[in-house]
Motif scaffolding. Structure first.
Motif, PDB file in Angstrom:
ATOM      1  N   LEU A  54       0.819  -1.210   0.000  1.00 51.33           N
ATOM      2  CA  LEU A  54       0.000   0.000   0.000  1.00 51.33           C
ATOM      3  C   LEU A  54       0.852   1.259   0.000  1.00 51.33           C
ATOM      4  O   LEU A  54       0.480   2.269  -0.614  1.00 51.33           O
ATOM      5  N   ALA A  55       1.995   1.214   0.678  1.00 53.75           N
ATOM      6  CA  ALA A  55       2.872   2.385   0.712  1.00 53.75           C
ATOM      7  C   ALA A  55       3.397   2.709  -0.679  1.00 53.75           C
ATOM      8  O   ALA A  55       3.472   3.882  -1.076  1.00 53.75           O
ATOM      9  N   VAL A  56       3.777   1.674  -1.430  1.00 58.06           N
ATOM     10  CA  VAL A  56       4.256   1.900  -2.800  1.00 58.06           C
ATOM     11  C   VAL A  56       3.112   2.392  -3.685  1.00 58.06           C
ATOM     12  O   VAL A  56       3.287   3.313  -4.493  1.00 58.06           O
ATOM     13  N   ALA A  57       1.933   1.793  -3.539  1.00 60.53           N
ATOM     14  CA  ALA A  57       0.778   2.250  -4.323  1.00 60.53           C
ATOM     15  C   ALA A  57       0.496   3.720  -4.044  1.00 60.53           C
ATOM     16  O   ALA A  57       0.247   4.506  -4.975  1.00 60.53           O
ATOM     17  N   ASP A  58       0.538   4.104  -2.775  1.00 58.22           N
ATOM     18  CA  ASP A  58       0.321   5.508  -2.410  1.00 58.22           C
ATOM     19  C   ASP A  58       1.380   6.402  -3.044  1.00 58.22           C
ATOM     20  O   ASP A  58       1.078   7.486  -3.557  1.00 58.22           O
ATOM     21  N   ALA A  59       2.642   5.955  -3.007  1.00 59.52           N
ATOM     22  CA  ALA A  59       3.729   6.750  -3.574  1.00 59.52           C
ATOM     23  C   ALA A  59       3.565   6.910  -5.083  1.00 59.52           C
ATOM     24  O   ALA A  59       4.043   7.896  -5.666  1.00 59.52           O
ATOM     25  N   CYS A  60       2.887   5.958  -5.721  1.00 59.61           N
ATOM     26  CA  CYS A  60       2.688   5.990  -7.173  1.00 59.61           C
ATOM     27  C   CYS A  60       1.366   6.633  -7.582  1.00 59.61           C
ATOM     28  O   CYS A  60       1.019   6.629  -8.770  1.00 59.61           O
ATOM     29  N   THR A  66       6.196  -4.766  -3.426  1.00 60.83           N
ATOM     30  CA  THR A  66       6.524  -3.465  -4.006  1.00 60.83           C
ATOM     31  C   THR A  66       6.080  -3.387  -5.461  1.00 60.83           C
ATOM     32  O   THR A  66       5.523  -2.369  -5.900  1.00 60.83           O
ATOM     33  N   GLU A  67       6.311  -4.456  -6.211  1.00 60.65           N
ATOM     34  CA  GLU A  67       5.930  -4.439  -7.623  1.00 60.65           C
ATOM     35  C   GLU A  67       4.409  -4.417  -7.787  1.00 60.65           C
ATOM     36  O   GLU A  67       3.881  -3.735  -8.674  1.00 60.65           O
ATOM     37  N   ALA A  68       3.692  -5.156  -6.943  1.00 63.47           N
ATOM     38  CA  ALA A  68       2.234  -5.168  -7.028  1.00 63.47           C
ATOM     39  C   ALA A  68       1.656  -3.806  -6.650  1.00 63.47           C
ATOM     40  O   ALA A  68       0.646  -3.377  -7.221  1.00 63.47           O
ATOM     41  N   GLY A  69       2.275  -3.124  -5.702  1.00 68.10           N
ATOM     42  CA  GLY A  69       1.816  -1.783  -5.359  1.00 68.10           C
ATOM     43  C   GLY A  69       1.907  -0.848  -6.543  1.00 68.10           C
ATOM     44  O   GLY A  69       0.988  -0.058  -6.814  1.00 68.10           O
ATOM     45  N   ALA A  70       3.022  -0.927  -7.276  1.00 65.58           N
ATOM     46  CA  ALA A  70       3.190  -0.094  -8.464  1.00 65.58           C
ATOM     47  C   ALA A  70       2.191  -0.493  -9.554  1.00 65.58           C
ATOM     48  O   ALA A  70       1.552   0.373 -10.175  1.00 65.58           O
ATOM     49  N   LEU A  71       2.042  -1.799  -9.785  1.00 60.05           N
ATOM     50  CA  LEU A  71       1.124  -2.270 -10.825  1.00 60.05           C
ATOM     51  C   LEU A  71      -0.321  -1.874 -10.524  1.00 60.05           C
ATOM     52  O   LEU A  71      -1.070  -1.498 -11.431  1.00 60.05           O
ATOM     53  N   PRO A  90       6.456  -1.956 -12.786  1.00 57.44           N
ATOM     54  CA  PRO A  90       6.921  -2.597 -11.556  1.00 57.44           C
ATOM     55  C   PRO A  90       8.431  -2.698 -11.438  1.00 57.44           C
ATOM     56  O   PRO A  90       8.964  -2.758 -10.321  1.00 57.44           O
ATOM     57  N   GLU A  91       9.147  -2.733 -12.563  1.00 57.90           N
ATOM     58  CA  GLU A  91      10.580  -3.035 -12.530  1.00 57.90           C
ATOM     59  C   GLU A  91      11.390  -2.109 -11.625  1.00 57.90           C
ATOM     60  O   GLU A  91      12.260  -2.574 -10.875  1.00 57.90           O
ATOM     61  N   PRO A  92      11.157  -0.786 -11.651  1.00 58.43           N
ATOM     62  CA  PRO A  92      11.960   0.087 -10.792  1.00 58.43           C
ATOM     63  C   PRO A  92      11.781  -0.168  -9.295  1.00 58.43           C
ATOM     64  O   PRO A  92      12.603   0.272  -8.491  1.00 58.43           O
ATOM     65  N   TRP A  93      10.734  -0.887  -8.942  1.00 54.84           N
ATOM     66  CA  TRP A  93      10.415  -1.105  -7.527  1.00 54.84           C
ATOM     67  C   TRP A  93      10.885  -2.451  -7.008  1.00 54.84           C
ATOM     68  O   TRP A  93      10.786  -2.725  -5.811  1.00 54.84           O
ATOM     69  N   ARG A  94      11.383  -3.306  -7.890  1.00 50.86           N
ATOM     70  CA  ARG A  94      11.722  -4.665  -7.465  1.00 50.86           C
ATOM     71  C   ARG A  94      12.858  -4.684  -6.441  1.00 50.86           C
ATOM     72  O   ARG A  94      12.794  -5.400  -5.438  1.00 50.86           O
ATOM     73  N   ARG A  95      13.903  -3.920  -6.699  1.00 47.17           N
ATOM     74  CA  ARG A  95      15.071  -3.973  -5.814  1.00 47.17           C
ATOM     75  C   ARG A  95      14.714  -3.534  -4.400  1.00 47.17           C
ATOM     76  O   ARG A  95      15.257  -4.070  -3.431  1.00 47.17           O
ATOM     77  N   LEU A  96      13.816  -2.585  -4.270  1.00 45.44           N
ATOM     78  CA  LEU A  96      13.378  -2.158  -2.938  1.00 45.44           C
ATOM     79  C   LEU A  96      12.812  -3.351  -2.166  1.00 45.44           C
ATOM     80  O   LEU A  96      13.182  -3.592  -1.011  1.00 45.44           O
TER      81      LEU A  96
END
Length: 288
Positions: A48-54, A179-184, A190-196
């Protein structure tokens, strides 16, 4: 509504659908027992944090993705605790599911949680059908073969395994999916978020290894000393100082890996706060 409340509300609605009249009452009780009360809900909160950031323009989809990941995590715990694996009597400070309900219902509960995870995602995805295939693919690959948590667990049956690979698959894969699902879910790549996710997942596993070595069952809510008892690969093979250094390095890399986005500063603050939840108290300062 804060992230924790959103997750708990979503999980409650999903479990309620399995508790309809005519369903097996003992299995329904085992499912609820496996999900509530939860732990820190680190993975769904991260999603959810990544989704919010996106931008989070589809909050219901983000909540479903976060809940799906948490249900898959809960399923893995139910199965991990079984006598054929860890034979653990405690989980989250209470008897593990097979101790409370018996092995047959524990196996069925773990299986049912997997199905429920993808069902809830499919239902929510009807509102954003173009985003659903990538979400389903990303989350399913994080739990299956060849590099998901099932594969990670299977490495324990092999004569040898690289520690980093073991951690990356057993634990890191589901964090990367978060992290990738939040972005998607928010319509972003999603790729830029995988390493996180990978860094946080590996850090979480290193911390868990330290808990297993240094902690007490009453404090960590599950048996300690399991890695040594089951001859599993562990970050503590690096020594406490080495494992602590690795943990610090992973959290630093996690912070640095956050892509540029409108919510990046807030996300860094959330991740720093979350890190204190899973790092052993005496080592928490190393995650800063």
């Amino acid at each position: 509504m804060d992230a924790t409340a959103r997750i708990e509300q979503s999980l409650e609605a999903i479990l309620a659908r399995a508790e309809t009249p005519g369903s097996p009452p003992k299995l329904a009780a085992a499912l609820r027992y496996a999900v509530f009360p939860g732990g820190a809900r680190v993975r769904p909160r991260l999603c959810l944090a990544v989704a919010d950031a996106c931008g989070d323009d589809q909050p219901a989809l983000a909540e479903a993705a976060a809940s799906s990941i948490e249900l898959l995590h809960c399923s893995s715990l139910v199965h991990d605790d079984l006598p054929c694996f860890d034979d653990a009597a405690l989980r989250r400070g209470k008897p593990s599911v097979h101790m409370a309900f018996g092995e047959p219902l524990a196996v069925l509960a773990g299986d049912a949680l997997i199905v429920m995870a993808f069902e809830c995602l499919a239902v929510a995805g009807a509102a954003a059908p173009l985003r659903l295939p990538a979400l389903l693919t990303k989350i399913s690959s994080s739990v299956g073969m060849p590099h998901g948590i099932v594969a990670g667990q299977a490495w324990e049956c092999e004569p040898e395994v690289e520690l980093a690979k073991y951690h990356r698959e057993k634990t890191g894969s589901l964090f990367a999916a978060a992290t990738e699902a939040g972005a998607l879910a928010a319509g972003q790549s999603p790729e830029p978020w995988r390493r996180l996710g990978e860094c946080i997942g590996e850090a979480y596993q290193v911390a868990d290894d330290l808990h297993d070595l240094l902690g007490k069952a009453a404090d960590i809510g599950k048996p300690s000393g399991q890695d040594a008892a089951h001859h599993r690969p562990t970050a503590c093979s690096l020594g406490i100082e080495g494992a602590s250094k690795r943990l610090k390095g992973l959290m630093k890399e996690a912070m640095e890996s956050i892509p540029s986005c409108p919510g990046s500063d807030e996300l860094r603050a959330i991740i720093l706060a979350e890190s204190t939840r899973f790092v052993p108290k005496e080592l928490a300062r190393l995650a800063a």
